[in-house]
Scaffold this active site. Structure first.
Site, PDB file in Angstrom:
ATOM      1  N   HIS A   1      34.735  17.285  41.147  1.00  0.00           N
ATOM      2  CA  HIS A   1      34.067  16.220  40.381  1.00  0.00           C
ATOM      3  C   HIS A   1      34.678  14.872  40.714  1.00  0.00           C
ATOM      4  O   HIS A   1      33.977  13.896  40.990  1.00  0.00           O
ATOM      5  CB  HIS A   1      34.205  16.531  38.882  1.00  0.00           C
ATOM      6  CG  HIS A   1      33.865  15.396  37.963  1.00  0.00           C
ATOM      7  ND1 HIS A   1      34.733  14.343  37.730  1.00  0.00           N
ATOM      8  CD2 HIS A   1      32.754  15.138  37.230  1.00  0.00           C
ATOM      9  CE1 HIS A   1      34.162  13.499  36.891  1.00  0.00           C
ATOM     10  NE2 HIS A   1      32.968  13.955  36.569  1.00  0.00           N
TER      11      HIS A   1
ATOM     12  N   LYS B   1      36.818  20.361  38.323  1.00  0.00           N
ATOM     13  CA  LYS B   1      37.120  18.970  37.971  1.00  0.00           C
ATOM     14  C   LYS B   1      37.639  18.202  39.187  1.00  0.00           C
ATOM     15  O   LYS B   1      37.318  17.020  39.382  1.00  0.00           O
ATOM     16  CB  LYS B   1      38.166  18.920  36.850  1.00  0.00           C
ATOM     17  CG  LYS B   1      38.657  17.516  36.482  1.00  0.00           C
ATOM     18  CD  LYS B   1      37.525  16.578  36.096  1.00  0.00           C
ATOM     19  CE  LYS B   1      37.977  15.379  35.289  1.00  0.00           C
ATOM     20  NZ  LYS B   1      39.130  14.644  35.791  1.00  0.00           N
TER      21      LYS B   1
ATOM     22  N   GLU C   1      33.261  11.605  42.547  1.00  0.00           N
ATOM     23  CA  GLU C   1      33.383  10.307  41.866  1.00  0.00           C
ATOM     24  C   GLU C   1      33.882   9.227  42.830  1.00  0.00           C
ATOM     25  O   GLU C   1      33.336   8.118  42.867  1.00  0.00           O
ATOM     26  CB  GLU C   1      34.351  10.481  40.690  1.00  0.00           C
ATOM     27  CG  GLU C   1      34.708   9.241  39.902  1.00  0.00           C
ATOM     28  CD  GLU C   1      35.840   9.566  38.930  1.00  0.00           C
ATOM     29  OE1 GLU C   1      35.673  10.449  38.064  1.00  0.00           O
ATOM     30  OE2 GLU C   1      36.926   8.948  39.046  1.00  0.00           O
ATOM     31  N   TYR C   2      34.894   9.556  43.613  1.00  0.00           N
ATOM     32  CA  TYR C   2      35.406   8.587  44.587  1.00  0.00           C
ATOM     33  C   TYR C   2      34.289   8.175  45.561  1.00  0.00           C
ATOM     34  O   TYR C   2      34.158   7.010  45.923  1.00  0.00           O
ATOM     35  CB  TYR C   2      36.552   9.188  45.404  1.00  0.00           C
ATOM     36  CG  TYR C   2      37.866   9.340  44.710  1.00  0.00           C
ATOM     37  CD1 TYR C   2      37.969   9.443  43.316  1.00  0.00           C
ATOM     38  CD2 TYR C   2      39.055   9.412  45.431  1.00  0.00           C
ATOM     39  CE1 TYR C   2      39.185   9.612  42.693  1.00  0.00           C
ATOM     40  CE2 TYR C   2      40.289   9.577  44.813  1.00  0.00           C
ATOM     41  CZ  TYR C   2      40.346   9.681  43.446  1.00  0.00           C
ATOM     42  OH  TYR C   2      41.562   9.846  42.840  1.00  0.00           O
TER      43      TYR C   2
ATOM     44  N   ARG D   1      45.946   7.563  26.545  1.00  0.00           N
ATOM     45  CA  ARG D   1      44.535   7.196  26.309  1.00  0.00           C
ATOM     46  C   ARG D   1      43.665   8.412  26.051  1.00  0.00           C
ATOM     47  O   ARG D   1      42.829   8.426  25.155  1.00  0.00           O
ATOM     48  CB  ARG D   1      43.978   6.472  27.538  1.00  0.00           C
ATOM     49  CG  ARG D   1      44.256   5.010  27.591  1.00  0.00           C
ATOM     50  CD  ARG D   1      43.462   4.362  28.730  1.00  0.00           C
ATOM     51  NE  ARG D   1      43.741   5.005  30.005  1.00  0.00           N
ATOM     52  CZ  ARG D   1      44.687   4.606  30.855  1.00  0.00           C
ATOM     53  NH1 ARG D   1      45.425   3.552  30.568  1.00  0.00           N
ATOM     54  NH2 ARG D   1      44.875   5.233  31.983  1.00  0.00           N
ATOM     55  N   MET D   2      43.825   9.439  26.877  1.00  0.00           N
ATOM     56  CA  MET D   2      42.952  10.606  26.768  1.00  0.00           C
ATOM     57  C   MET D   2      43.352  11.471  25.572  1.00  0.00           C
ATOM     58  O   MET D   2      42.538  11.786  24.708  1.00  0.00           O
ATOM     59  CB  MET D   2      43.017  11.439  28.060  1.00  0.00           C
ATOM     60  CG  MET D   2      42.430  10.763  29.280  1.00  0.00           C
ATOM     61  SD  MET D   2      40.627  10.498  29.182  1.00  0.00           S
ATOM     62  CE  MET D   2      40.034  12.176  29.455  1.00  0.00           C
ATOM     63  N   GLY D   3      44.603  11.860  25.512  1.00  0.00           N
ATOM     64  CA  GLY D   3      45.054  12.791  24.478  1.00  0.00           C
ATOM     65  C   GLY D   3      44.801  12.274  23.069  1.00  0.00           C
ATOM     66  O   GLY D   3      44.308  12.999  22.199  1.00  0.00           O
TER      67      GLY D   3
END
Lengths: 332, 332, 332, 332
Positions: free
Chosen positions: D188, D185, D192-193, D10-12
């Site tokens: 980050h 990150k 987020e959690y 999905r990301m790449g």
């Protein structure tokens, strides 16, 4: 002395037995007639209802309630309405201490003393004695002393803290005015939740000490275990809880029971893991919150019990839904 | 039997005393010569350094380290480099269990057995005996049995869980291969943090039970106390902890000590409230995190200790700064 | 339309300004006459007291309270006693929703509608508009629609969720019967505490990323840092919060403000770190506890605020005292 | 410029698309040949394996890895072994920052630069741009600037914090030496959690606002609900999350997504509530623990995810077993 006992569940019935063993006379009542007749065969005087029970007690009368919190207030008011000035009504259950504050003020205007007793000891109290935290007017508590002394462990083998001369070292304590007994018992149970959770979390970590022997998925949804070589232990939890009982810093009565439980069935197969809470843990936190006292450990213990009953399900669905919406993550 | 002990702090010195009382011969060493000479006057054999200590022990030799975690690994390697196949090196301190896993493998290649012993009991161990959680090779642990049995409480008054026949009921347990002892001790201390915090939070709530007697500011920065009438108790914490010792569900050795402490000084005036942590609580959580086991109570207890040392200061400044930036709230 | 506003603090005064900008006529009152005169110069009609304010409004009247929670109930009763059937009284402050439930029932018997409005937006609301969560009788809320629509952001640039047609996408919502507005606002603030704490904790961890550059004591009271080489970063928090604002998952309005705050003063030197809480976080947890919903994150955020004000001091002293009593540990 | 991309999930895949839209040339590879051919039809150059990919790039080469954390290190070493001095290898995945510290040192000795990029933005990054947190040697990061600038949002509508002139306000930031990008990150995601959990808990409390309408058992295992009249709300969660998006203090991108999600399906019926964690939350806490920083909110959020996957089952069974052993309580 004489005592009326209403509510003959696990706690109430055993308390009657312990009192009768100490020579007190008990008049007993319960919604379930079989509970009454069982105790009658052991020497108690049975009563059909509140009026009957009150009529069988000499004045001034002392009546002890041992009922679920949800109905105690209602029953207390029924009884108080049939009592006379000088009578004493005792709530030994797990009621909210605020009820004791309110009811004591209400009944005091009629000359009836309301005494709140936090009663700890569980099913072992019959044999070990009960730890009693008492709130109420000084005179009424003093009147109840023979009963309290008999229910409490007394001068047990463990001995009091050196220098202690009051009743606390015998296992009962007048903590203050109405409500003080249930307040202290409430916090006692809050602490109990925290201690129980500490053991449970620690033993769960020990149980997972073999995680390095399992194969873990290598996908983006799974956190890798970097050093499986450090998680290859197979710990005998029954033996570990036993060794901790002897000389360690975390020895306790709860640990004694836990070691026995794990020895009997290390897999705890008869339990499902839905953990009840009966109110005091909640009220303890409410007191902490209202007075601005941090209680992160006690609250974590309580919230875990809620989660054990799946009350976190919607929150967890939301988390999965968020993960899907921002990252396309499917639940595994 | 004969044992070399390196590190004569509170723990090491008392362990030597307990061993000598049981008839063992101890060769002792410490950076502080006075610690050595003090034990020599009590019957120990003093050693100037590692080489001297090893030369005064009969082969195969057994050397026990009782040192701060930060230096144990370095000293262990120094000693091992001077040992011979068949010798046994024991770490009884609060080291990370991973060190034991690594060092045991390293030393095993030279024929030296590394045994990790988690030692609980504190300053009371001399009198009560120590609870010992042991990891290491079977043969080496078996060789050490006389030492372990003497350090442990043995068949103390409390008795083992009925049906228990192994050493656990005497207070020592071979938990598994190298690292298992320190792993179990690590979790023991994690649990200890949780239990301590449970008592501390609960007693702090009891202390605040008089909050309704204080006047509270009526501004937008202060949460109002809706029912001050429910917070007018003045609880005697020393008496309460005493009564809980007798028959309650939360009775424990830590409670025994706490009752005594509060009896001696109810205000705890000699303590400032900066609570140290010595590593095991951290490692317990790392194990929980790596194996995916929830440990909210144990983590809350640990984080509170961090916060007690003001490590939360910058985070709190940020919260005040945010409140100011969105709402114009000034700190009170 | 016409509105009376009582309480001209940061929130109330700006709301009056926003309403007047939208063409509404405001009659204003405050204990501080200067707050009144300031708004009069901007076009408001000043009132000396409640009676004066009521006399200057056309019937049926609408009066909005923007007062500290601790006094709102008292003032509301004073005003209601001077109102007539058909009048509307609105509490826009941070009151406990239970008060709205109770007061609405009390006033309804006199024909007066009580509307509770949770008002979020802080000092930025004048410019951005306020997010309004409304509880109360349907007719009264409908009557207030012009006021609510003007206070709310309206069709701002951000746009509503596609498909949304109700007022929620303009920033105001009738959440339910009396109390529903403050209930939703209460939970809003509970969430706010949690989000703020998440940022604050994370940034505090980033700040400590240079821990490996410090020398750490090697004694038994200090947990060793095993891998200092992994903690040698010097992170620019202002730059990091700025980069997170652009494209990251944790972008938010609070983050926007935080980035600006850190850019202005990275050390937050003007703040001391005593974090206030104004009630809603407490009530959110009480609701969670009473309904059995786990809220460990929200409770941790609240308890941290308590601890930031040193309400954990006695608990921490107890922990140090316990450590001393079992292990002879002196505080560092 | 030219970039090799390995890992087309999905990301790449979306990152390649965004780069090609900006005019960069991408050579792409994946274990799944269909992922490669899909991008080839969109303009990318396909590569069969690492050697093929390296041969199709002009020197000095830049290769970006977008792979699960569990395999990134292994693949990085394979590629580095085939690279030459001057080449740049980038890890844009969710790897542990410690790997970047170690691998960068390892590869630096061969003249190969290792750059770690924390990449936030999820499936929306293609459209919104990715927030990039970069660690690595200054020269290599500078060389990559065209790629980073194209992946990042750039000067998006939201604008930078006033006064900001560096790249942070365009959505990418060189945070420090190797590891710094993944460290930032990591935190980050830890934040987020926490934020996600704050919303989830709060919405769960809103969902339970109708608890007073249910009948509750009146037994000793059930905490009574004292004031059911305060829990009779039926809250529309989709509408509430929508109204919070407009002007409230808790507005955020996650809230935008949550409002849309609840609008589409208020019951979240397609989710089961087993919440994954992918590592960064765990590592964030490890950093907090090692550096002594309190992180109770972030840890609660993580532990809840563990519990959502039933990793608390044994602990809960223990709690039920303890309750049975001391109090005779049967599970409900």
């Amino acid at each position: 002395m004489q005592l009326g006992m209403i509510g003959l569940g696990r706690m109430g019935a055993n308390m009657v037995r312990r009192l009768m063993q100490a020579g007190h006379q008990c008049v007993v009542s319960d919604l379930n007639p079989q509970s009454v007749s069982a105790l009658v065969t052991e020497g108690a005087i049975g009563a059909a209802d509140i009026a009957d029970l009150l009529s069988k007690l000499e004045k001034p009368r002392a009546v002890w309630l041992m009922l679920p919190a949800a109905i105690t207030g209602k029953v207390a008011r029924q009884i108080a309405s049939q009592m006379e000035p000088g009578d004493i009504l005792i709530d030994g259950g797990n009621s909210n201490y605020r009820d004791a504050v309110d009811l004591a003020a209400e009944f005091a205007s009629k000359g009836i003393s309301y005494v709140d007793v936090g009663t700890s000891g569980g099913v072992w109290g019959l044999q070990r004695g009960y730890s009693l935290m008492v709130g109420g007017p000084f005179e009424a508590v003093k009147t109840m002393d023979p009963i309290l002394a008999s229910l409490a462990p007394g001068h047990d083998g463990s001995g009091g803290t050196p220098g202690t001369t009051d009743t606390a070292s015998q296992g009962y304590l007048h903590c203050g005015p109405p409500g003080a007994g249930h307040f202290v018992k409430m916090v006692h149970n809050g602490i109990e939740y925290g201690i129980m959770a500490a053991y449970a979390e620690g033993l769960n970590i020990l149980k997972a000490a073999d995680a390095g022997n399992e194969k873990r998925a290598a996908d983006a949804e799974t956190a890798p275990l970097h050093n499986p070589e450090y998680y290859r232990f197979d710990i005998d939890l029954a033996a570990v809880t036993e060794v901790w009982r002897h000389g360690s810093v975390i020895g306790s009565w709860l640990l004694d029971l836990t070691a026995q439980t794990l020895k009997d069935d290390a897999t705890l197969s008869r339990f499902g893991g839905k953990v009840s809470d009966s109110g005091e843990g909640r009220w303890t936190l409410q007191a902490a919150i209202e007075t601005g006292v941090p209680a992160p450990v006690l609250s974590s213990a309580l919230f875990n019990r809620f989660a054990s009953r799946d009350n976190d399900e919607f929150a967890n669905k939301l988390l999965s839904a968020m993960r899907y919406s921002f990252g396309g993550h499917e639940e595994k």
